[in-house]
Design an enzyme around this catalytic site. Structure first.
Site, PDB file in Angstrom:
ATOM      1  N   HIS A   1       0.791  -1.235   0.000  1.00  0.00           N
ATOM      2  CA  HIS A   1       0.000   0.000   0.000  1.00  0.00           C
ATOM      3  C   HIS A   1       0.822   1.283   0.000  1.00  0.00           C
ATOM      4  O   HIS A   1       0.272   2.381   0.116  1.00  0.00           O
ATOM      5  CB  HIS A   1      -0.949   0.013   1.205  1.00  0.00           C
ATOM      6  CG  HIS A   1      -1.883  -1.147   1.221  1.00  0.00           C
ATOM      7  ND1 HIS A   1      -1.576  -2.334   1.841  1.00  0.00           N
ATOM      8  CD2 HIS A   1      -3.099  -1.323   0.654  1.00  0.00           C
ATOM      9  CE1 HIS A   1      -2.565  -3.179   1.680  1.00  0.00           C
ATOM     10  NE2 HIS A   1      -3.503  -2.600   0.966  1.00  0.00           N
TER      11      HIS A   1
ATOM     12  N   GLY B   1      -4.508  11.524  10.475  1.00  0.00           N
ATOM     13  CA  GLY B   1      -5.474  10.660   9.794  1.00  0.00           C
ATOM     14  C   GLY B   1      -5.662  11.078   8.342  1.00  0.00           C
ATOM     15  O   GLY B   1      -5.720  10.257   7.430  1.00  0.00           O
TER      16      GLY B   1
ATOM     17  N   ARG C   1      -3.768  16.658   5.399  1.00  0.00           N
ATOM     18  CA  ARG C   1      -3.085  17.248   6.552  1.00  0.00           C
ATOM     19  C   ARG C   1      -1.608  16.869   6.523  1.00  0.00           C
ATOM     20  O   ARG C   1      -0.757  17.641   6.947  1.00  0.00           O
ATOM     21  CB  ARG C   1      -3.709  16.735   7.846  1.00  0.00           C
ATOM     22  CG  ARG C   1      -5.049  17.345   8.116  1.00  0.00           C
ATOM     23  CD  ARG C   1      -4.927  18.198   9.350  1.00  0.00           C
ATOM     24  NE  ARG C   1      -5.970  19.183   9.336  1.00  0.00           N
ATOM     25  CZ  ARG C   1      -6.733  19.459  10.386  1.00  0.00           C
ATOM     26  NH1 ARG C   1      -6.555  18.802  11.506  1.00  0.00           N
ATOM     27  NH2 ARG C   1      -7.642  20.389  10.311  1.00  0.00           N
TER      28      ARG C   1
ATOM     29  N   ARG D   1      -3.551   5.081  -3.592  1.00  0.00           N
ATOM     30  CA  ARG D   1      -4.919   5.255  -3.078  1.00  0.00           C
ATOM     31  C   ARG D   1      -5.144   6.634  -2.463  1.00  0.00           C
ATOM     32  O   ARG D   1      -5.991   6.806  -1.582  1.00  0.00           O
ATOM     33  CB  ARG D   1      -5.259   4.190  -2.020  1.00  0.00           C
ATOM     34  CG  ARG D   1      -5.363   2.811  -2.602  1.00  0.00           C
ATOM     35  CD  ARG D   1      -5.610   1.789  -1.526  1.00  0.00           C
ATOM     36  NE  ARG D   1      -5.596   0.465  -2.109  1.00  0.00           N
ATOM     37  CZ  ARG D   1      -6.629  -0.374  -2.114  1.00  0.00           C
ATOM     38  NH1 ARG D   1      -7.760  -0.031  -1.530  1.00  0.00           N
ATOM     39  NH2 ARG D   1      -6.532  -1.555  -2.665  1.00  0.00           N
TER      40      ARG D   1
ATOM     41  N   ARG E   1       1.272   9.461  16.179  1.00  0.00           N
ATOM     42  CA  ARG E   1      -0.002   9.879  15.587  1.00  0.00           C
ATOM     43  C   ARG E   1      -0.295  11.309  16.024  1.00  0.00           C
ATOM     44  O   ARG E   1      -0.181  11.637  17.222  1.00  0.00           O
ATOM     45  CB  ARG E   1      -1.107   8.925  16.042  1.00  0.00           C
ATOM     46  CG  ARG E   1      -2.501   9.436  15.812  1.00  0.00           C
ATOM     47  CD  ARG E   1      -3.559   8.375  15.913  1.00  0.00           C
ATOM     48  NE  ARG E   1      -4.851   8.929  16.282  1.00  0.00           N
ATOM     49  CZ  ARG E   1      -5.608   9.699  15.495  1.00  0.00           C
ATOM     50  NH1 ARG E   1      -5.221   9.997  14.275  1.00  0.00           N
ATOM     51  NH2 ARG E   1      -6.770  10.164  15.923  1.00  0.00           N
ATOM     52  N   ILE E   2      -0.675  12.151  15.070  1.00  0.00           N
ATOM     53  CA  ILE E   2      -1.111  13.518  15.378  1.00  0.00           C
ATOM     54  C   ILE E   2      -2.532  13.635  14.823  1.00  0.00           C
ATOM     55  O   ILE E   2      -2.725  13.641  13.615  1.00  0.00           O
ATOM     56  CB  ILE E   2      -0.154  14.574  14.774  1.00  0.00           C
ATOM     57  CG1 ILE E   2       0.249  14.228  13.313  1.00  0.00           C
ATOM     58  CG2 ILE E   2       1.096  14.726  15.614  1.00  0.00           C
ATOM     59  CD1 ILE E   2       1.066  15.316  12.622  1.00  0.00           C
ATOM     60  N   GLY E   3      -3.501  13.634  15.724  1.00  0.00           N
ATOM     61  CA  GLY E   3      -4.872  13.558  15.231  1.00  0.00           C
ATOM     62  C   GLY E   3      -5.824  14.410  16.038  1.00  0.00           C
ATOM     63  O   GLY E   3      -5.418  15.241  16.852  1.00  0.00           O
ATOM     64  N   SER E   4      -7.103  14.173  15.795  1.00  0.00           N
ATOM     65  CA  SER E   4      -8.120  14.882  16.569  1.00  0.00           C
ATOM     66  C   SER E   4      -8.897  13.870  17.398  1.00  0.00           C
ATOM     67  O   SER E   4      -8.850  12.660  17.137  1.00  0.00           O
ATOM     68  CB  SER E   4      -9.057  15.656  15.642  1.00  0.00           C
ATOM     69  OG  SER E   4      -9.718  14.758  14.794  1.00  0.00           O
TER      70      SER E   4
ATOM     71  N   MET F   1     -10.140   6.981  16.971  1.00  0.00           N
ATOM     72  CA  MET F   1     -10.376   5.709  16.291  1.00  0.00           C
ATOM     73  C   MET F   1      -9.105   4.952  15.881  1.00  0.00           C
ATOM     74  O   MET F   1      -9.187   4.044  15.063  1.00  0.00           O
ATOM     75  CB  MET F   1     -11.253   5.967  15.054  1.00  0.00           C
ATOM     76  CG  MET F   1     -12.598   6.581  15.410  1.00  0.00           C
ATOM     77  SD  MET F   1     -13.609   6.944  13.959  1.00  0.00           S
ATOM     78  CE  MET F   1     -14.018   5.289  13.433  1.00  0.00           C
TER      79      MET F   1
ATOM     80  N   SER G   1     -11.371  18.246  18.943  1.00  0.00           N
ATOM     81  CA  SER G   1     -12.103  18.931  17.874  1.00  0.00           C
ATOM     82  C   SER G   1     -13.602  19.008  18.150  1.00  0.00           C
ATOM     83  O   SER G   1     -14.318  19.795  17.541  1.00  0.00           O
ATOM     84  CB  SER G   1     -11.884  18.214  16.542  1.00  0.00           C
ATOM     85  OG  SER G   1     -12.351  16.888  16.639  1.00  0.00           O
ATOM     86  N   ASP G   2     -14.068  18.166  19.064  1.00  0.00           N
ATOM     87  CA  ASP G   2     -15.488  18.202  19.436  1.00  0.00           C
ATOM     88  C   ASP G   2     -15.619  17.617  20.839  1.00  0.00           C
ATOM     89  O   ASP G   2     -14.657  17.072  21.375  1.00  0.00           O
ATOM     90  CB  ASP G   2     -16.341  17.419  18.421  1.00  0.00           C
ATOM     91  CG  ASP G   2     -15.863  15.995  18.233  1.00  0.00           C
ATOM     92  OD1 ASP G   2     -15.008  15.763  17.364  1.00  0.00           O
ATOM     93  OD2 ASP G   2     -16.321  15.116  18.980  1.00  0.00           O
TER      94      ASP G   2
ATOM     95  N   ARG H   1      -9.478  24.824  14.106  1.00  0.00           N
ATOM     96  CA  ARG H   1      -8.949  23.463  14.011  1.00  0.00           C
ATOM     97  C   ARG H   1      -7.559  23.463  13.414  1.00  0.00           C
ATOM     98  O   ARG H   1      -6.662  22.786  13.875  1.00  0.00           O
ATOM     99  CB  ARG H   1      -9.838  22.647  13.063  1.00  0.00           C
ATOM    100  CG  ARG H   1     -10.593  21.557  13.743  1.00  0.00           C
ATOM    101  CD  ARG H   1     -11.477  20.901  12.731  1.00  0.00           C
ATOM    102  NE  ARG H   1     -12.791  20.833  13.299  1.00  0.00           N
ATOM    103  CZ  ARG H   1     -13.544  19.752  13.263  1.00  0.00           C
ATOM    104  NH1 ARG H   1     -13.138  18.678  12.657  1.00  0.00           N
ATOM    105  NH2 ARG H   1     -14.716  19.734  13.827  1.00  0.00           N
TER     106      ARG H   1
END
Ligand code: HPA
Length: 237
Positions: A4, A20, A24, A43, A87-90, A180, A203-204, A217
């Site tokens: 992949h 994610g 970004r 992909r 990991r850098i996420g929300s 997630m 983020s929420d 954000r």
């Protein structure tokens, strides 16, 4: 090339930051790295390698959820020799003290997914962050005037929860936030001999129903990328 990831061997750094969203990854690489080069587009999952203050860094999308992240993390570690994945996420805030735009650093992650059940059966495995990376991230946040929330989160397979979701039970057991991906990242890193960490912006909020406006954000994400790069730099020295 792996199944992949289209990068050639040697095109991926031992440090990989994983948002994610592949766009970004593009934005962060073009904003923070010197000489960013696109090394994967398979992909549409964009990955870039460049350097930060002389340290080689790859920023690569993970996609949403544990199945998608697991594909990339397996290949990054096994096929390309990645040693540190952050990991850098929300995330969605759960605990009352966790406010929109705050930073959450995950020490561990509970799991609502069948994946670890298939592996561990009756054992409730606790996926765990790399301590040194975690410490460096807390120090980098504090040096930038940010006090992060550090503790347990939950990783689950669904974004939209069922009305019977045990939100209050999770909150009363110290779970700070929901996302997630992290449980799969920590589990795979442990299994394959890499070090991992998750740094999140809120983020929420599941309890209050608040959501962060998009330009805010972006700003929160930008602080998070910077502190994560500084933490990785300190960890390497
Ligand atoms: N749920 C799951 N994952 C998330 C959320 C959420 O509310 N917000 C950001 N990632």
């Amino acid at each position: 090339m792996s199944i992949h990831i289209g990068a050639k061997l040697g095109e991926i750094a031992e440090l990989v930051l994983m948002p994610g969203d592949p766009y970004r990854a593009k934005w962060a690489a073009e904003t923070f790295l010197d000489k960013p080069k696109c090394i994967n587009e398979v992909r549409g999952m964009l990955g870039y390698t460049g350097s930060y203050k002389g340290m080689p860094v790859t920023i690569h999308g993970s996609g949403m959820g544990m199945p998608s992240l697991s594909i990339y993390v397996n290949e990054l570690i096994r096929d390309y020799g990645a040693k540190r994945i952050i990991r850098i996420g929300s995330c969605g805030g759960m605990a009352e003290q966790v406010k929109l735009n705050d930073i959450v650093i995950a020490m561990t992650s509970s799991v609502a997914s069948s994946k670890n059940k298939m592996i561990f059966g009756e054992i409730e495995y606790a996926p765990c962050a790399d301590w040194r990376l975690l410490r460096k991230a807390v120090e980098a946040a504090e040096a930038g005037g940010i006090t992060p929330h550090v503790g347990g989160i939950i990783s689950q397979d669904t974004f939209y929860t069922h009305p019977e979701y045990p939100l209050d039970t999770l909150i009363s057991h110290g779970v700070l936030a929901v996302e997630m991906e992290t449980a799969a990242l920590y589990t795979l890193a442990a299994r394959l001999g890499a070090r991992a960490l998750t740094v999140l912006t809120v983020s929420d909020h599941l309890k209050t129903g608040e959501e962060m406006p998009s330009e805010q954000r972006e700003r929160g994400f930008s602080h998070m990328v910077e502190l994560t790069l500084e933490a990785a730099l300190a960890d390497a020295s």
